[in-house]
Design an enzyme around this catalytic site. Structure first.
Site, PDB file in Angstrom:
ATOM      1  N   CYS A 116      19.907 -37.046  59.444  1.00 63.93           N
ATOM      2  CA  CYS A 116      18.669 -36.026  59.743  1.00 63.93           C
ATOM      3  C   CYS A 116      17.806 -36.687  60.552  1.00 63.93           C
ATOM      4  O   CYS A 116      16.753 -36.113  61.135  1.00 63.93           O
ATOM      5  CB  CYS A 116      17.900 -35.637  58.463  1.00 63.93           C
ATOM      6  SG  CYS A 116      18.991 -34.942  57.106  1.00 63.93           S
ATOM      7  N   HIS A 256      10.690 -33.900  59.630  1.00 64.60           N
ATOM      8  CA  HIS A 256      11.992 -33.541  59.312  1.00 64.60           C
ATOM      9  C   HIS A 256      11.724 -32.417  58.151  1.00 64.60           C
ATOM     10  O   HIS A 256      10.963 -32.837  57.146  1.00 64.60           O
ATOM     11  CB  HIS A 256      12.945 -34.713  58.811  1.00 64.60           C
ATOM     12  CG  HIS A 256      14.050 -34.112  58.194  1.00 64.60           C
ATOM     13  ND1 HIS A 256      14.920 -33.024  58.814  1.00 64.60           N
ATOM     14  CD2 HIS A 256      14.595 -34.463  56.956  1.00 64.60           C
ATOM     15  CE1 HIS A 256      15.994 -33.032  58.067  1.00 64.60           C
ATOM     16  NE2 HIS A 256      15.861 -33.684  57.146  1.00 64.60           N
ATOM     17  N   ASN A 286      17.115 -27.345  55.026  1.00 65.63           N
ATOM     18  CA  ASN A 286      17.352 -28.773  55.791  1.00 65.63           C
ATOM     19  C   ASN A 286      18.414 -28.377  56.743  1.00 65.63           C
ATOM     20  O   ASN A 286      19.573 -28.528  56.337  1.00 65.63           O
ATOM     21  CB  ASN A 286      17.409 -29.605  54.590  1.00 65.63           C
ATOM     22  CG  ASN A 286      17.713 -31.046  55.382  1.00 65.63           C
ATOM     23  OD1 ASN A 286      17.769 -31.273  56.511  1.00 65.63           O
ATOM     24  ND2 ASN A 286      17.531 -32.167  54.449  1.00 65.63           N
TER      25      ASN A 286
HETATM   26  O1  UT7 Z   1      17.606 -34.907  54.757  1.00 66.62           O
HETATM   27  C1  UT7 Z   1      17.658 -35.837  53.662  1.00 66.62           C
HETATM   28  C2  UT7 Z   1      18.474 -34.828  52.698  1.00 66.62           C
HETATM   29  N1  UT7 Z   1      17.860 -35.273  51.202  1.00 66.62           N
HETATM   30  C3  UT7 Z   1      16.722 -34.780  50.855  1.00 66.62           C
HETATM   31  O2  UT7 Z   1      16.200 -33.960  51.299  1.00 66.62           O
HETATM   32  C4  UT7 Z   1      16.681 -35.086  49.284  1.00 66.62           C
HETATM   33  C5  UT7 Z   1      15.270 -35.337  48.939  1.00 66.62           C
HETATM   34  N2  UT7 Z   1      15.141 -34.939  47.606  1.00 66.62           N
HETATM   35  C6  UT7 Z   1      14.416 -33.795  47.113  1.00 66.62           C
HETATM   36  O3  UT7 Z   1      14.353 -32.873  48.059  1.00 66.62           O
HETATM   37  C7  UT7 Z   1      14.439 -33.480  45.695  1.00 66.62           C
HETATM   38  O4  UT7 Z   1      14.439 -34.795  44.995  1.00 66.62           O
HETATM   39  C8  UT7 Z   1      15.401 -32.462  45.185  1.00 66.62           C
HETATM   40  C9  UT7 Z   1      14.989 -30.909  45.667  1.00 66.62           C
HETATM   41  C10 UT7 Z   1      16.933 -32.793  45.539  1.00 66.62           C
HETATM   42  C11 UT7 Z   1      15.402 -32.322  43.475  1.00 66.62           C
HETATM   43  O5  UT7 Z   1      14.098 -32.241  43.144  1.00 66.62           O
HETATM   44  P1  UT7 Z   1      13.449 -33.152  42.044  1.00 66.62           P
HETATM   45  O6  UT7 Z   1      12.134 -32.633  41.635  1.00 66.62           O
HETATM   46  O7  UT7 Z   1      13.374 -34.600  42.412  1.00 66.62           O
HETATM   47  O8  UT7 Z   1      14.391 -32.779  40.909  1.00 66.62           O
HETATM   48  P2  UT7 Z   1      15.228 -33.681  39.993  1.00 66.62           P
HETATM   49  O9  UT7 Z   1      16.626 -34.209  40.893  1.00 66.62           O
HETATM   50  O10 UT7 Z   1      14.274 -34.676  39.313  1.00 66.62           O
HETATM   51  O11 UT7 Z   1      15.703 -32.556  39.031  1.00 66.62           O
HETATM   52  C12 UT7 Z   1      14.792 -31.889  37.956  1.00 66.62           C
HETATM   53  C13 UT7 Z   1      15.647 -31.107  37.040  1.00 66.62           C
HETATM   54  C14 UT7 Z   1      17.096 -31.759  36.678  1.00 66.62           C
HETATM   55  O12 UT7 Z   1      16.966 -31.176  35.312  1.00 66.62           O
HETATM   56  P3  UT7 Z   1      16.736 -32.134  34.056  1.00 66.62           P
HETATM   57  O13 UT7 Z   1      17.541 -33.243  34.070  1.00 66.62           O
HETATM   58  O14 UT7 Z   1      15.056 -32.424  34.110  1.00 66.62           O
HETATM   59  O15 UT7 Z   1      17.116 -31.231  32.849  1.00 66.62           O
HETATM   60  C15 UT7 Z   1      18.038 -31.192  37.325  1.00 66.62           C
HETATM   61  O16 UT7 Z   1      19.248 -31.193  36.726  1.00 66.62           O
HETATM   62  O17 UT7 Z   1      15.992 -29.935  37.716  1.00 66.62           O
HETATM   63  C16 UT7 Z   1      17.370 -29.593  37.850  1.00 66.62           C
HETATM   64  N3  UT7 Z   1      17.897 -29.004  38.971  1.00 66.62           N
HETATM   65  C17 UT7 Z   1      17.990 -27.819  39.230  1.00 66.62           C
HETATM   66  N4  UT7 Z   1      17.466 -26.764  38.320  1.00 66.62           N
HETATM   67  C18 UT7 Z   1      17.659 -25.462  39.032  1.00 66.62           C
HETATM   68  C19 UT7 Z   1      18.617 -29.860  40.029  1.00 66.62           C
HETATM   69  N5  UT7 Z   1      18.885 -28.939  40.993  1.00 66.62           N
HETATM   70  C20 UT7 Z   1      18.579 -27.434  40.575  1.00 66.62           C
HETATM   71  C21 UT7 Z   1      18.774 -26.328  40.781  1.00 66.62           C
HETATM   72  N6  UT7 Z   1      18.339 -25.536  40.262  1.00 66.62           N
HETATM   73  N7  UT7 Z   1      19.001 -26.156  42.076  1.00 66.62           N
END
Ligand code: UT7
Length: 334
Positions: A116, A256, A286
């Site tokens: 990215c 980005h 993204n």
């Molecule tokens: O260009 C580089 C590419 N990479 C990135 O951009 C990644 C950067 N990171 C992010 O954008 C965020 O970390 C995410 C959007 C990927 C995740 O957001 P978060 O606020 O960090 O959520 P999390 O990973 O802490 O997950 C929170 C909860 C989890 O459930 P539990 O364990 O709290 O019960 C996940 O299982 O949200 C759950 N979850 C979802 N729920 C509904 C994860 N993905 C989803 C989803 N829909 N798509």
């Protein structure tokens, strides 16, 4: 005494697939919701390539538009760089395919892989080629089709990515335009935070690996989030200082487009108000190396940046890689 050379941005273009996938459509397939995706990422919909469309499809279209806007003939381009981590094929370079598609004769053509961060890396490499006299007029494209590496049953990744390409034409000038300062970094110790494991030389594709789904992208979103905020804001602050400017001089930050919460956190650290931060990920998700040139294109079309304005670009991605640049937008008066 030779005069200093710069690399002005004289044209820009973009291209995205016509197929739109909304959050609601994803929620019909996997356990997610429009509300979760919007509030956690800022994304409402993304563009997704159809079978038969490859990275060069959109790279070529974006490049063609950038050449037309610059008003230059393809035969005058001496270098083609495609920043991508999803090339058409392992080799030859997608840049060679684009060169052929655009009828650019005998150019230098190569791909640049920095995930990215590819466009910010590419801008630095391209500007260096022009400053050193190796190139006079160059086509730089950021293009990725991440969705071909997506497991549509994995909610951790499939809601985040979209496809597309953005392009700029850079031209040598003795006026201070184009990239005036940049910094690039990587930390390979963090290579496993986000990757596609199978399909390279470390793990050539086999039927077993395919059955295990090792051809798909995986990532540790939460860890990447933390690094992204810190590294983007630190490198952005450093590059503004290196350019001899302050944040008040920046007309628009083009970060980005990965997650609106990452962008907001970076903007807070930079102490720059939201109206001077470009966000368009709600419509594209993204798009990896394409995200900054697509956002630059839309910012210019919307009149949010004009000739002579200072634009701050900042990115992070798999590698981990990151970097920032200050661009003086537009071309010198002729
Ligand atoms: O260009 C580089 C590419 N990479 C990135 O951009 C990644 C950067 N990171 C992010 O954008 C965020 O970390 C995410 C959007 C990927 C995740 O957001 P978060 O606020 O960090 O959520 P999390 O990973 O802490 O997950 C929170 C909860 C989890 O459930 P539990 O364990 O709290 O019960 C996940 O299982 O949200 C759950 N979850 C979802 N729920 C509904 C994860 N993905 C989803 C989803 N829909 N798509």
């Amino acid at each position: 005494m030779s005069r200093e050379r710069y690399a002005a941005v004289i044209g820009w273009g973009m291209a995205v697939p016509s197929r739109v996938i909304t959050n609601d459509e994803l929620a019909q397939r996997i356990d997610t919701s429009d509300e979760w995706i919007r509030t956690r990422t800022g994304i409402r919909e993304r563009r997704v390539a159809s079978p038969g469309e490859s990275t060069s499809t959109f790279a070529t279209a974006a490049g063609r538009e950038a050449l037309a806007m610059a008003g230059v003939d393809a035969t005058t381009i001496d270098t083609v760089i495609v920043a991508t981590c999803t090339p058409d094929r392992p080799f030859p370079a997608t840049a060679c395919t684009v060169q052929a598609n655009l009828n650019i004769p005998r150019a230098t053509a190569f791909d640049l892989a920095a995930a990215c961060s590819g466009f910010v890396y590419g801008l630095t490499v391209a500007t260096s080629l022009i400053k050193s006299g190796v190139s006079r007029r160059l086509l730089l494209i950021g293009a990725d089709i991440f969705t071909h590496y997506i497991n549509w049953d994995d909610r951790n990744t499939c809601v985040l990515f979209g496809d597309g390409a953005g392009a700029v034409v850079l031209e040598a000038t003795d006026q201070p335009f184009g990239l005036i300062a940049s910094n690039l970094s990587a930390d390979g110790n963090l290579e496993d935070l986000m990757a596609v494991d199978a399909g390279g030389t470390r793990m050539p594709l086999t039927a077993e690996l395919l059955a295990e789904g090792r051809q798909y992208v995986y990532m540790n979103g939460r860890e990447i989030f933390k690094h992204a905020v810190r590294e983007m804001s630190d490198s952005a602050m450093q590059v503004v200082q290196a350019a001899g400017l302050t944040i008040d001089d920046i007309a628009l930050v083009i970060p980005h487009q990965a997650n609106v919460r990452i962008i907001d956190a970076v903007a807070r650290r930079l102490e720059i108000p939201p109206e001077r931060v470009m966000i368009n990920l709600d419509r594209y998700g993204n798009t990896s190396a394409a995200s900054i040139p697509i956002a630059l294109y839309e910012a210019a079309q919307q009149g949010r940046i004009g000739s002579g304005d200072y634009v701050l670009v900042t990115a992070f991605g798999g590698g981990l890689t990151w970097g920032s640049g200050v661009v003086r937008w537009g071309r010198p008066a002729q």
